[in-house]
Design a protein around this motif. Structure first.
Motif, PDB file in Angstrom:
ATOM      1  N   GLY B 198     -11.673   5.045   1.182  1.00  0.00           N
ATOM      2  CA  GLY B 198     -11.460   3.424   1.120  1.00  0.00           C
ATOM      3  C   GLY B 198     -12.507   2.762   1.692  1.00  0.00           C
ATOM      4  N   SER B 253     -12.216  -3.952   1.502  1.00  0.00           N
ATOM      5  CA  SER B 253     -11.588  -3.594   0.263  1.00  0.00           C
ATOM      6  C   SER B 253     -10.863  -5.059  -0.346  1.00  0.00           C
ATOM      7  N   VAL B 255      -8.242  -5.291  -1.398  1.00  0.00           N
ATOM      8  CA  VAL B 255      -6.515  -5.506  -1.119  1.00  0.00           C
ATOM      9  C   VAL B 255      -6.362  -5.431   0.430  1.00  0.00           C
ATOM     10  N   GLU B 256      -7.574  -5.755   1.273  1.00  0.00           N
ATOM     11  CA  GLU B 256      -7.470  -5.563   2.719  1.00  0.00           C
ATOM     12  C   GLU B 256      -6.535  -6.660   3.172  1.00  0.00           C
ATOM     13  N   THR B 258      -3.191  -6.707   2.766  1.00  0.00           N
ATOM     14  CA  THR B 258      -2.084  -6.593   1.923  1.00  0.00           C
ATOM     15  C   THR B 258      -1.216  -5.485   2.346  1.00  0.00           C
ATOM     16  N   ASN B 262      -0.479   2.985  -1.419  1.00  0.00           N
ATOM     17  CA  ASN B 262      -1.884   3.861  -1.250  1.00  0.00           C
ATOM     18  C   ASN B 262      -2.430   3.849  -2.928  1.00  0.00           C
ATOM     19  N   ARG B 265      -4.499   0.540  -3.799  1.00  0.00           N
ATOM     20  CA  ARG B 265      -5.290   0.427  -2.714  1.00  0.00           C
ATOM     21  C   ARG B 265      -6.552   1.237  -3.327  1.00  0.00           C
ATOM     22  N   ASP B 269      -9.953  -0.185  -4.700  1.00  0.00           N
ATOM     23  CA  ASP B 269     -11.164   0.170  -4.123  1.00  0.00           C
ATOM     24  C   ASP B 269     -12.054   0.724  -5.466  1.00  0.00           C
TER      25      ASP B 269
END
Lengths: 450, 454
Positions: B198, B253, B255-256, B258, B262, B265, B269
């Motif tokens: 990630g 990322s 979606v940092e 949030t 997985n 994410r 990424d």
């Protein structure tokens, strides 16, 4: 021709592969002694059933009752680090990988702690007894649906993995889907009761006749699960299959990943040696491990044939903590790096267990191994006066003290050059130089791959 | 070839990112990069994202019979053998494009975004994909799907062999596995993909110059003597790690902060990497949790919701999180392949679940104005009759033919060991217009119009 006396490199390798790593004290005690004596010493472990409790056994029962995954992990990490019987604990890790069971919503931390002690009870005992015990272990019953396997509608999950993963393997595959179904029938009737113990319920048990791997099994009620294990371990469809498979797993976890998985068409000498001992002793694990550790195939890695052991993340972190005399209890940062390195205790990725060899190594997991060692130095900062690292100046003169400190015979020239280059490129206080050296030395290829 | 020799080659890697040569272009998510990339050829090529649902997703509750197609007893069988797991026809999301509506199939209610994409002609489904002989073990079946070599040794993945044939250029992050372990899928005999957990990707001890001196030293373990194979491989990986940190340590990322799954994410990424100038062509993500031997109804609904949300966000963004849709240039060239290692038994078990089965529906999700031919392809497996239900969903299409179609038609790199590609999955020329409804372009054999096989 290997000498009877152990060299420092011998002890570094033996402990590195089988005892969570050597300390400088281990090197001092065993280098120069007969190699076989060091092996005997590691195997000289009194049975947990009868020996006096270890210092942390009382704590084990407290943690077991807590039902807290992190506390269970911390307890076991400390047991790995501080046990007087590191080979026993190394085997408990192997068995945990072999009978891989993970904490889930259903399988609690209490369940896996109970399973952990069961693994310890049999770790250096008899594999048949181990397989019996795991078949009705509460964690395993929940994990592989043994506890919902009933005569009215059998659930095949455990039966399949018993044959595929725990006793026989699939190359070649000698069992059929029919065998799995019959085994599932024979295993019906077990539940995990209200206090978390395994219990046999006759009403749920299929009392008909079953045929597994050519063996006819009449109803034997609460004893029938043993007959299923026996049918696998004693099968005659492919003689030697079960002992070879178990030997293969031991060699793969302690020494190297064999190039072939078909042990009949492409035999491996070390596997065959260990398998022979298992066969001759009817699955005595201690003797099989003795054969393994004493074998030239184990003691002298053939580097051209890639017979080296990529140490598991847990082996590296526990060794790293041992040489610093640094507790692993309650530090979430180190624990988290184990997760990112791919190996949290009690959390194997699936019932197939953890990876082997180069499968451990990727930028992700390399970073995690590095980070874990870094956090160990942060934990250790305040303890430098009491348990000091060697002076950085030692690296300029060959690094003998640092190598001994880390339980190695010496550094490769390329590693030494990297360490010297690091020192010459930074202008920082001595303790920071030492922290940097510790992390880099423990990340060296010869420390992580033995 | 002696196994030791191939193993030696297996461990020689060159798919390692080299720092400094390519300028990482990672703008805000959603921005186009094509015009400014360092290599236009890399920008133009098609991308593939393989989404592997681990555990054996239950196909029959994913692609569900809504009624009895004439000549079959599909819905009757379904309702009879799945008393507790059956999904009411009214709750299903009908595959109702004119070419498909006669098959009376619907998607699990959790797959709403996927269903919308289907109605926008962006989804193709091939039911009954499998291989011979069927294997119901997770590990071996996963090996078969990832290696694409049923009945042979699983020494490499079909994407890894693509990397072997195509080669990996200097500085090119051509194959990426999101997660912690490189799957067999991306292991070739000479090349391999790279794993990435990630973003950002940095060491825990920070980025100060005196700390980066450590990272440089770690990277120099790459020079370890090559006679010791595993140590040399380890050293190479140290070098790759230091390089990758150098490239990505300041890249957050999308979606940092949030709460997305997985899988989401990993896909987001991956999307950021795809939008950057790294030469990413193949991505692998996996999502566990589909081995529903017990308590399937809620488990599968939750897992499929996660898959649906992740795929939706990947292509079309998420307004609530401020994530824009993928830029059109990239979206036209990106396709998802979604499958599992096997499906499950037709009949439910006593634990509200299902046991291991056989063939799976393979979903292809992608270009809105591109070459994927949308809708149902192939042949739905027979469910038998109410009197004699099928035990598993038998294979109707060989997986290697579908893989070959993807390799040949989408990536332009067929596998010489594979049979002819499954026909009709792609148009032969790039189309820029695609209206909803009847798309007659390129639908070749393998698709039964109007008749079904039960």
């Amino acid at each position: 021709m290997v000498s009877e006396a152990a060299s420092r490199a011998d002890i570094a390798l033996l402990f590195g592969r089988a005892a969570f790593g050597a300390t400088s004290a281990d090197l001092g005690q065993w280098a120069g002694q007969p190699y076989a004596a060091a092996v005997d010493h590691l195997l000289d472990v009194p049975s947990p059933a009868t020996r006096a409790p270890l210092a942390d056994d009382a704590d084990r029962l407290v943690v077991q009752a807590l039902r807290n995954p992190q506390q269970a992990q911390y307890w076991w990490l400390e047991r790995m680090r501080t046990t007087p019987y590191p080979l026993e604990e190394r085997l408990v890790l192997f068995w945990h990988d072999h009978f891989a069971t993970a904490i889930t919503n259903e399988v609690t931390a209490t369940d896996v702690m109970v399973q952990n002690q069961t693994l310890r009870l049999h770790a250096l005992g008899n594999f048949r007894e181990m397989a019996y015990a795991l078949t009705i272990d509460p964690a395993m019953l929940k994990w592989l649906d043994g506890n919902v396997n009933v005569n009215r509608q059998p659930n095949e999950n455990y039966a399949r993995e018993l044959l595929e993963l725990f006793t026989l393997g699939v190359i070649p595959q000698i069992y059929t889907e029919q065998d799995i179904q019959e085994a599932a029938r024979a295993l019906t009737g077990w539940i995990v009761n209200g206090v978390g113990a395994a219990e046999f319920r006759p009403n749920n048990h299929d009392t008909g006749t079953k045929s597994i791997l050519g063996v006819t099994i009449e109803d034997a009620g609460a004893e029938e699960y043993k007959l299923v294990v026996d049918a696998a371990l004693d099968q005659q469809l492919q003689p030697g299959m079960a002992t070879k498979f178990l030997a293969y797993k031991l060699v793969q976890n302690f020494a190297y990943d064999p190039t072939s998985r078909n042990l009949f068409t492409t035999p491996d000498a070390l596997i065959d040696e260990v398998a022979a001992t298992l066969a001759a002793t009817d699955y005595d694990i201690r003797e099989a491990v003795r054969t393994l550790l004493n074998s030239t195939g184990f003691r002298v890695p053939d580097e051209a044939a890639s017979t080296q052991h990529v140490r598991q993340p847990l082996e590296a972190i526990v060794h790293g903590a041992k040489v610093l005399d640094q507790t692993l209890r309650s530090d979430n940062r180190v624990r988290t790096t184990l997760d990112h390195a791919g190996q949290l205790p009690f959390m194997p990725p699936n019932v197939g267990g953890w990876p082997v060899g180069e499968a451990w190594l990727s930028p992700t997991t390399i970073r995690a191994r590095y980070d874990g060692l870094h956090w160990l130095t942060r934990l250790h900062e305040s303890r430098q006066l009491v348990h000091p690292m060697p002076p950085s100046a030692d690296i300029e003169t060959g690094g003998a003290e640092w190598a001994r400190f880390l339980g190695m015979a010496g550094f490769e020239p390329t590693t030494l050059a990297a360490l010297q280059s690091y020192l010459s490129s930074v202008d920082v206080p001595e303790n920071q130089r030492q922290d940097g050296l510790y992390v880099l030395a423990a990340m060296s290829p010869e420390w992580q791959v033995m | 070839m002696p196994e030791t020799l191939s193993r030696r080659r297996f461990l020689q890697r060159s798919g390692i990112l080299v720092a400094a040569s390519s300028v990482p272009l990672v703008g805000r998510i959603g921005e186009a990069f094509g015009e400014t990339t360092s290599d236009p050829a890399l920008a133009e090529r098609n991308r593939l994202v393989v989404v592997f649902l681990a555990g054996g997703n239950d196909a029959l509750n994913t692609l569900v019979p809504m009624g009895d197609v004439p000549g079959t007893e599909r819905r009757g069988v379904y309702e009879t053998v799945r008393p507790s797991l059956k999904i009411a026809a009214d709750d299903l999301l009908a595959l109702d494009r004119p070419d498909d509506v006669g098959e009376l199939l619907g998607l699990h209610p959790s797959l709403s975004r996927l269903h919308t994409m289907y109605q926008q002609d962006r989804v193709a489904v091939v039911p009954g994909v499998g291989y011979n002989p069927e294997i119901m073990s997770h590990f071996e079946s996963t090996d078969v799907w990832q290696s694409g070599r049923p009945g042979l040794t699983y020494d490499s993945g079909w994407m890894g062999r693509h990397l072997d044939r195509a080669g990996i250029g200097v500085g090119e992050l051509r194959g990426v596995a999101m997660g912690r372990q490189l799957p067999l899928l991306l292991k070739g005999r000479e090349q391999q993909g790279m794993t990435l957990p990630g973003l950002p990707f940095r060491f825990a001890d920070g980025t100060q110059p005196v700390i980066k001196a450590r990272h440089t030293a770690l990277g120099s373990y790459r020079g370890h003597p090559a006679t010791e194979i595993l140590e040399a491989y380890y050293g190479d990986q140290c070098g790759a790690t230091a390089d990758l940190v150098d490239q990505l340590e300041d890249t957050p990322s999308p979606v940092e902060g949030t709460n997305v799954s997985n899988l989401a994410r990993g896909l987001m990424d991956a999307r950021l990497l795809l939008e950057g100038d790294y030469g990413v062509e193949v991505v692998s993500v996996h999502h566990p949790g589909f081995d529903t031997h017990a308590g399937q109804a809620s488990l599968q609904a939750a897992r499929l919701s996660e898959v649906d949300a992740a795929i939706g966000m990947f292509f079309d963004g998420d307004e609530s999180l401020g994530i824009p849709p993928m830029n059109a240039f990239l979206a036209e060239r990106t396709m998802l392949l979604v499958f599992s290692e096997f499906s499950r038994r037709v009949r439910e078990n006593a634990s509200g679940g299902t046991d291991h089965g056989d063939s799976v529906p393979l979903f292809m999700v992608g270009p809105a104005a591109g070459r994927l031919v949308p809708g149902l392809h192939g042949q739905h497996p027979s469910l038998g009759t109410v009197a004699s239900p099928a035990v598993v969903l038998d294979r109707t299409t060989d997986v290697t033919t579908v893989y070959q179609a993807v390799l040949q038609e989408w990536l332009g790199n067929p596998d010489p060991a594979y049979p002819d590609p499954f026909p009709g999955l792609f148009t032969t020329t790039t189309t820029t217009t695609s209206t909803g409804g009847n798309n007659g372009n390129g639908k070749g054999g393998g698709r039964k119009n109007g008749t079904s096989n039960g």
